[in-house]
Design a protein around this motif. Structure first.
Motif, PDB file in Angstrom:
ATOM      1  N   LEU A   1      -7.867   2.867  -4.787  1.00 16.54           N
ATOM      2  CA  LEU A   1      -8.349   1.669  -4.105  1.00 16.54           C
ATOM      3  C   LEU A   1      -9.575   1.967  -3.241  1.00 16.54           C
TER       4      LEU A   1
ATOM      5  N   SER B   1      -2.028  -5.147 -10.773  1.00 14.77           N
ATOM      6  CA  SER B   1      -2.008  -5.115  -9.315  1.00 14.77           C
ATOM      7  C   SER B   1      -3.032  -6.091  -8.750  1.00 14.77           C
TER       8      SER B   1
ATOM      9  N   LEU C   1      -8.488  -8.002  -5.637  1.00 19.72           N
ATOM     10  CA  LEU C   1      -8.869  -8.509  -4.323  1.00 19.72           C
ATOM     11  C   LEU C   1      -9.794  -7.563  -3.565  1.00 19.72           C
ATOM     12  N   VAL C   2      -9.605  -6.259  -3.739  1.00 23.04           N
ATOM     13  CA  VAL C   2     -10.452  -5.301  -3.016  1.00 23.04           C
ATOM     14  C   VAL C   2     -11.930  -5.479  -3.380  1.00 23.04           C
TER      15      VAL C   2
ATOM     16  N   SER D   1      -4.118  -6.094  -5.800  1.00 22.99           N
ATOM     17  CA  SER D   1      -5.026  -5.349  -4.920  1.00 22.99           C
ATOM     18  C   SER D   1      -6.284  -4.920  -5.661  1.00 22.99           C
ATOM     19  N   TYR D   2      -6.139  -4.577  -6.935  1.00 19.98           N
ATOM     20  CA  TYR D   2      -7.272  -4.088  -7.707  1.00 19.98           C
ATOM     21  C   TYR D   2      -8.314  -5.176  -7.941  1.00 19.98           C
TER      22      TYR D   2
ATOM     23  N   LEU E   1       1.929   2.707  -3.406  1.00 21.52           N
ATOM     24  CA  LEU E   1       0.910   3.162  -4.339  1.00 21.52           C
ATOM     25  C   LEU E   1       0.898   4.670  -4.487  1.00 21.52           C
TER      26      LEU E   1
ATOM     27  N   MET F   1       0.817  -1.205   0.000  1.00 21.31           N
ATOM     28  CA  MET F   1       0.000   0.000   0.000  1.00 21.31           C
ATOM     29  C   MET F   1       0.852   1.256   0.000  1.00 21.31           C
TER      30      MET F   1
END
Length: 208
Positions: free
Chosen positions: A12, A65, A70-71, A67-68, A4, A1
């Motif tokens: 996010l 990413s 999983l979020v 995160s993009y 970013l 994080m």
């Protein structure tokens, strides 16, 4: 994080709230968990993918990413198990949609400026980033996209937020406070429009 940066963190945050709105829309349409995941992912990532394709940031961040991806999945899990509580905290889709609108109009405009687009085009891309996911969500859930009947100020708050963020950026004012303030302005306009029924005019002679 921490790698970013401010735009990535705000991105996010926008992805999360838009994913919640997509998952809640799926619940309202009585879709199963697969439908919830699809609407959450498309709502959250659609506008950002379009933004990145326009400015040439390829492959789009959504495909580079974890995160993009999983979020939105995390948002779907939250809504799947606790959608009554989520709805009570922030009523239905509207509040989450307004939050995503505010965050994405700012991140879209700032990223466009980072890629040396003109202020006008940065503002336009900020609006496109903000409304893109909502358009896809509404189309897939069988509704007329809100931006096509902007009777409760959907695109207009995004335009204002993107304009303010762009003007501040060109004035040398950067940072999370400035970005969050611009996003909050767009969010507030959208919520106020829903709360008090503010509307844009129809064509002359066309009655409600």
């Amino acid at each position: 994080m921490s790698d970013l940066g401010i735009p990535g963190v705000l991105d996010l945050a926008g992805i999360f709230v838009f994913a919640v709105s997509g998952a809640l829309a799926a619940v309202q349409k009585r879709l199963d968990v697969v439908g919830m995941v699809v609407l959450a992912e498309i709502t959250a990532l659609g506008g950002g993918i379009l933004r990145d394709l326009v400015i040439g940031a390829v492959p789009p961040a959504a495909f580079t990413s974890v995160s993009y991806v999983l979020v939105p999945l995390g948002a779907t899990v939250l809504v799947f198990f606790w959608h009554p509580q989520v709805t009570r905290i922030m009523p239905a889709v509207t509040m989450f949609d307004a939050a995503g609108l505010g965050l994405f109009c700012v991140t879209g405009a700032i990223k466009a400026l980072d890629y040396r687009l003109s202020p006008l085009h940065a503002v336009l891309l900020g609006v496109i980033t903000a409304v893109g996911g909502g358009i896809l969500r509404d189309m897939l859930s069988g509704q007329i996209p809100g931006v096509l009947h902007d009777r409760q100020l959907y695109a207009l708050p995004a335009l204002v937020g993107a304009m303010v963020a762009t003007l501040l950026w060109h004035s040398g004012l950067h940072g999370v406070v400035v970005s969050a303030g611009s996003a909050l302005l767009a969010f507030g306009l959208r919520v106020a429009a829903v709360r008090w029924g503010w509307r844009t005019p129809r064509a002359r002679g066309v009655r409600d």
